[in-house]
Each structure stands twice: as structure tokens, then as C-alpha cells.
Design a protein around this motif. Structure first.
Motif, PDB file in Angstrom:
ATOM      1  N   ALA A 104      78.791  46.976  14.525  1.00  0.00           N
ATOM      2  CA  ALA A 104      78.498  47.057  13.092  1.00  0.00           C
ATOM      3  C   ALA A 104      78.123  48.481  12.695  1.00  0.00           C
ATOM      4  CB  ALA A 104      77.376  46.087  12.736  1.00  0.00           C
ATOM      5  N   ALA A 105      77.302  49.128  13.507  1.00  0.00           N
ATOM      6  CA  ALA A 105      76.896  50.507  13.207  1.00  0.00           C
ATOM      7  C   ALA A 105      78.088  51.461  13.256  1.00  0.00           C
ATOM      8  CB  ALA A 105      75.814  50.956  14.186  1.00  0.00           C
ATOM      9  N   ALA A 106      78.974  51.274  14.211  1.00  0.00           N
ATOM     10  CA  ALA A 106      80.158  52.138  14.312  1.00  0.00           C
ATOM     11  C   ALA A 106      81.097  51.925  13.129  1.00  0.00           C
ATOM     12  CB  ALA A 106      80.889  51.876  15.627  1.00  0.00           C
ATOM     13  N   ALA A 107      81.230  50.697  12.674  1.00  0.00           N
ATOM     14  CA  ALA A 107      82.099  50.422  11.515  1.00  0.00           C
ATOM     15  C   ALA A 107      81.570  51.113  10.269  1.00  0.00           C
ATOM     16  CB  ALA A 107      82.206  48.917  11.291  1.00  0.00           C
ATOM     17  N   VAL A 108      80.266  51.089  10.102  1.00  0.00           N
ATOM     18  CA  VAL A 108      79.674  51.744   8.935  1.00  0.00           C
ATOM     19  C   VAL A 108      79.724  53.259   9.094  1.00  0.00           C
ATOM     20  CG1 VAL A 108      77.523  52.064   7.654  1.00  0.00           C
ATOM     21  CG2 VAL A 108      78.237  49.780   8.354  1.00  0.00           C
ATOM     22  N   ALA A 109      79.419  53.766  10.280  1.00  0.00           N
ATOM     23  CA  ALA A 109      79.387  55.214  10.506  1.00  0.00           C
ATOM     24  C   ALA A 109      80.767  55.854  10.343  1.00  0.00           C
ATOM     25  CB  ALA A 109      78.839  55.511  11.895  1.00  0.00           C
ATOM     26  N   LEU A 110      81.813  55.167  10.766  1.00  0.00           N
ATOM     27  CA  LEU A 110      83.166  55.715  10.646  1.00  0.00           C
ATOM     28  C   LEU A 110      83.800  55.460   9.280  1.00  0.00           C
ATOM     29  CD1 LEU A 110      84.555  54.872  14.174  1.00  0.00           C
ATOM     30  CD2 LEU A 110      83.912  57.109  13.276  1.00  0.00           C
ATOM     31  N   GLY A 111      83.097  54.741   8.410  1.00  0.00           N
ATOM     32  CA  GLY A 111      83.604  54.503   7.066  1.00  0.00           C
ATOM     33  C   GLY A 111      84.608  53.374   6.975  1.00  0.00           C
ATOM     34  N   ASP A 112      84.735  52.566   8.009  1.00  0.00           N
ATOM     35  CA  ASP A 112      85.678  51.454   7.970  1.00  0.00           C
ATOM     36  C   ASP A 112      85.175  50.315   7.089  1.00  0.00           C
ATOM     37  OD1 ASP A 112      87.414  52.786   9.636  1.00  0.00           O
ATOM     38  OD2 ASP A 112      86.620  51.846  11.459  1.00  0.00           O
ATOM     39  N   ASP A 113      83.877  50.067   7.109  1.00  0.00           N
ATOM     40  CA  ASP A 113      83.277  48.997   6.305  1.00  0.00           C
ATOM     41  C   ASP A 113      82.019  49.523   5.626  1.00  0.00           C
ATOM     42  OD1 ASP A 113      85.119  47.028   7.133  1.00  0.00           O
ATOM     43  OD2 ASP A 113      83.946  46.599   8.935  1.00  0.00           O
ATOM     44  N   PRO A 114      81.754  49.115   4.383  1.00  0.00           N
ATOM     45  CA  PRO A 114      80.481  49.495   3.754  1.00  0.00           C
ATOM     46  C   PRO A 114      79.348  48.580   4.240  1.00  0.00           C
ATOM     47  CG  PRO A 114      81.827  48.254   2.230  1.00  0.00           C
ATOM     48  CD  PRO A 114      82.652  48.460   3.465  1.00  0.00           C
ATOM     49  N   TRP A 115      78.118  49.028   4.073  1.00  0.00           N
ATOM     50  CA  TRP A 115      76.968  48.211   4.475  1.00  0.00           C
ATOM     51  C   TRP A 115      76.978  46.858   3.790  1.00  0.00           C
ATOM     52  CZ3 TRP A 115      73.937  48.336   8.427  1.00  0.00           C
ATOM     53  CH2 TRP A 115      73.641  49.525   9.049  1.00  0.00           C
ATOM     54  N   THR A 116      77.415  46.821   2.553  1.00  0.00           N
ATOM     55  CA  THR A 116      77.399  45.558   1.809  1.00  0.00           C
ATOM     56  C   THR A 116      78.332  44.512   2.408  1.00  0.00           C
ATOM     57  OG1 THR A 116      79.067  46.462   0.302  1.00  0.00           O
ATOM     58  CG2 THR A 116      76.761  46.670  -0.354  1.00  0.00           C
ATOM     59  N   ALA A 117      79.321  44.933   3.176  1.00  0.00           N
ATOM     60  CA  ALA A 117      80.223  43.983   3.833  1.00  0.00           C
ATOM     61  C   ALA A 117      79.721  43.597   5.224  1.00  0.00           C
ATOM     62  CB  ALA A 117      81.624  44.571   3.942  1.00  0.00           C
ATOM     63  N   VAL A 118      78.976  44.484   5.870  1.00  0.00           N
ATOM     64  CA  VAL A 118      78.545  44.243   7.247  1.00  0.00           C
ATOM     65  C   VAL A 118      77.270  43.407   7.309  1.00  0.00           C
ATOM     66  CG1 VAL A 118      77.705  45.398   9.335  1.00  0.00           C
ATOM     67  CG2 VAL A 118      79.663  46.322   8.113  1.00  0.00           C
ATOM     68  N   VAL A 119      76.312  43.715   6.454  1.00  0.00           N
ATOM     69  CA  VAL A 119      74.985  43.094   6.550  1.00  0.00           C
ATOM     70  C   VAL A 119      74.998  41.580   6.329  1.00  0.00           C
ATOM     71  CG1 VAL A 119      72.682  43.058   5.518  1.00  0.00           C
ATOM     72  CG2 VAL A 119      73.769  45.226   6.067  1.00  0.00           C
ATOM     73  N   PRO A 120      75.730  41.017   5.371  1.00  0.00           N
ATOM     74  CA  PRO A 120      75.685  39.549   5.197  1.00  0.00           C
ATOM     75  C   PRO A 120      76.223  38.760   6.393  1.00  0.00           C
ATOM     76  CG  PRO A 120      76.571  40.583   3.228  1.00  0.00           C
ATOM     77  CD  PRO A 120      76.465  41.649   4.262  1.00  0.00           C
ATOM     78  N   GLU A 121      77.190  39.289   7.113  1.00  0.00           N
ATOM     79  CA  GLU A 121      77.770  38.570   8.250  1.00  0.00           C
ATOM     80  C   GLU A 121      77.004  38.791   9.549  1.00  0.00           C
ATOM     81  OE1 GLU A 121      81.814  39.718   8.627  1.00  0.00           O
ATOM     82  OE2 GLU A 121      82.307  39.179   6.571  1.00  0.00           O
ATOM     83  N   LEU A 122      76.206  39.834   9.611  1.00  0.00           N
ATOM     84  CA  LEU A 122      75.562  40.233  10.853  1.00  0.00           C
ATOM     85  C   LEU A 122      74.589  39.206  11.435  1.00  0.00           C
ATOM     86  CD1 LEU A 122      75.658  42.590  12.804  1.00  0.00           C
ATOM     87  CD2 LEU A 122      73.776  43.622  11.557  1.00  0.00           C
ATOM     88  N   PRO A 123      73.674  38.596  10.659  1.00  0.00           N
ATOM     89  CA  PRO A 123      72.731  37.653  11.277  1.00  0.00           C
ATOM     90  C   PRO A 123      73.397  36.440  11.913  1.00  0.00           C
ATOM     91  CG  PRO A 123      71.969  38.282   9.099  1.00  0.00           C
ATOM     92  CD  PRO A 123      73.343  38.834   9.253  1.00  0.00           C
ATOM     93  N   ARG A 124      74.395  35.893  11.246  1.00  0.00           N
ATOM     94  CA  ARG A 124      75.065  34.700  11.782  1.00  0.00           C
ATOM     95  C   ARG A 124      75.825  35.033  13.069  1.00  0.00           C
ATOM     96  NH1 ARG A 124      78.706  31.606   7.639  1.00  0.00           N
ATOM     97  NH2 ARG A 124      78.807  33.766   7.037  1.00  0.00           N
ATOM     98  N   THR A 125      76.581  36.120  13.051  1.00  0.00           N
ATOM     99  CA  THR A 125      77.335  36.523  14.241  1.00  0.00           C
ATOM    100  C   THR A 125      76.392  36.904  15.374  1.00  0.00           C
ATOM    101  OG1 THR A 125      79.115  37.336  12.842  1.00  0.00           O
ATOM    102  CG2 THR A 125      79.081  38.126  15.101  1.00  0.00           C
ATOM    103  N   LEU A 126      75.330  37.610  15.041  1.00  0.00           N
ATOM    104  CA  LEU A 126      74.360  38.012  16.054  1.00  0.00           C
ATOM    105  C   LEU A 126      73.690  36.802  16.693  1.00  0.00           C
ATOM    106  CD1 LEU A 126      73.116  40.559  17.297  1.00  0.00           C
ATOM    107  CD2 LEU A 126      71.356  40.439  15.553  1.00  0.00           C
ATOM    108  N   GLY A 127      73.323  35.828  15.888  1.00  0.00           N
ATOM    109  CA  GLY A 127      72.687  34.624  16.425  1.00  0.00           C
ATOM    110  C   GLY A 127      73.595  33.853  17.367  1.00  0.00           C
ATOM    111  N   TRP A 128      74.823  33.593  16.926  1.00  0.00           N
ATOM    112  CA  TRP A 128      75.785  32.880  17.774  1.00  0.00           C
ATOM    113  C   TRP A 128      76.019  33.628  19.087  1.00  0.00           C
ATOM    114  CZ3 TRP A 128      78.202  28.269  17.570  1.00  0.00           C
ATOM    115  CH2 TRP A 128      78.257  27.591  16.367  1.00  0.00           C
ATOM    116  N   THR A 129      76.247  34.928  18.992  1.00  0.00           N
ATOM    117  CA  THR A 129      76.616  35.715  20.168  1.00  0.00           C
ATOM    118  C   THR A 129      75.466  35.820  21.152  1.00  0.00           C
ATOM    119  OG1 THR A 129      78.110  36.977  18.751  1.00  0.00           O
ATOM    120  CG2 THR A 129      77.610  37.908  20.894  1.00  0.00           C
ATOM    121  N   VAL A 130      74.258  36.042  20.668  1.00  0.00           N
ATOM    122  CA  VAL A 130      73.110  36.187  21.571  1.00  0.00           C
ATOM    123  C   VAL A 130      72.805  34.875  22.283  1.00  0.00           C
ATOM    124  CG1 VAL A 130      70.618  36.602  21.627  1.00  0.00           C
ATOM    125  CG2 VAL A 130      72.099  38.158  20.391  1.00  0.00           C
TER     126      VAL A 130
END
Length: 153
Positions: A104-130
Motif C-alpha cells: 500500500a505504501a509503495a502504491a501511494v509513494a509511486l503515484g499509482d494509487d491515491p491515499w483515498t483509494a488505498v485506505v478504505p480497503e486496507l483494514p479488511r485486506t490486512l485483517g484477512w491476510t494477517v
């Protein structure tokens, strides 16, 4: 052998099954790399991260910088491989979280995705994956035979 096959199949399964589900799901590519790193060590983890990451970067719908996922997963696989001698549950959970957060950090840092697109999906994906990474990581490490130290006279 099964883990190596999973590294090659994970990007395809991610696109065909998980990304189409309405409730989200784990990042299978990250999990495959973490499980191989836990089972085989840092060299296998780094190589699996490179291969699976490149496959995930070019699997349609490829919309980001090619090599971003490969770099992140090879570093994460290398670190998890080095940490695998510790306690299995925290290592597996930390490796899975590290892979998802670094992607997620690399996508935002390289300009591929804005924070507004990454942050809403992050908790759900992080929970499942962990959760899935920790459970299967513990099973993999319990299955691994112990190293026998040579007897010294």
C-alpha cells in the motif's frame, strides 16, 4: 513442492476469485510468499517474492508500476525468512502485515494509487491476510522437522 506451485498460482487465484468477491479477502500473493519463506528460509522467500510479485504486477488488470510488488514481496520474504526461527505466530502475522502495508505504501509513494483509494480497503485486506497468514504459518512451522545438532566430542 506444493508451496512453490502456490507461488505461481496465487496471482491467478487472486485475480479470479478474491478480487471479485464482494466482502474482500486476503492477499494470496503475499501469503504464498510468506508461507514459502517460513517453510524454506530467506533465499526461497526472496526468490518467491520476486517471481510472485512480477507475476502479480503483469496479471491483468495490471494498472501500476511493474516491479513494485516484486520489490516489496522480495524484501518481505527475505525478512520473514530470517525471522522464522523465532516464535511462529508473531513472525507469520508480522510478515503478512508487512507485505500488505508495504504494498500500500509503495502504491501511494509511486503515484499509482491515491491515499483515498488505498485506505478504505486496507483494514479488511490486512485483517484477512494477517489472520490467515498466522494460522497457516503456525501449521507450516509445526510440520517442519527440527534441525539436529551434530554430537561433538
Amino acid at each position: 513442492m506444493g508451496l512453490v506451485v502456490m507461488v505461481f498460482a496465487a496471482p491467478l487465484l487472486q485475480v479470479l476469485l478474491v478480487n471479485r468477491s464482494p466482502w474482500g479477502g486476503p492477499d494470496l500473493v503475499t501469503l504464498a510468499v510468506m508461507w514459502l519463506a517460513l517453510a524454506r528460509g530467506p533465499v526461497w522467500g526472496c526468490a518467491a517474492g520476486l517471481v510472485a510479485g512480477l507475476a502479480a504486477d503483469v496479471t491483468p488488470p495490471a494498472d501500476g508500476t511493474v516491479g513494485r510488488t516484486a520489490l516489496v514481496l522480495s524484501v518481505a520474504g527475505l525478512l520473514v525468512g530470517f525471522w522464522r526461527e523465532g516464535r511462529p505466530l508473531p513472525v507469520a502475522a508480522a510478515g503478512a502485515a508487512m507485505g500488505v502495508l508495504l504494498q500500500a505504501a509503495a502504491a501511494v509513494a509511486l503515484g499509482d494509487d491515491p491515499w483515498t483509494a488505498v485506505v478504505p480497503e486496507l483494514p479488511r485486506t490486512l485483517g484477512w491476510t494477517v489472520v490467515l497468514g498466522a494460522l497457516v504459518g503456525v501449521l507450516l512451522l509445526r510440520r517442519r522437522p527440527r534441525r539436529i545438532e551434530p554430537y561433538r566430542v
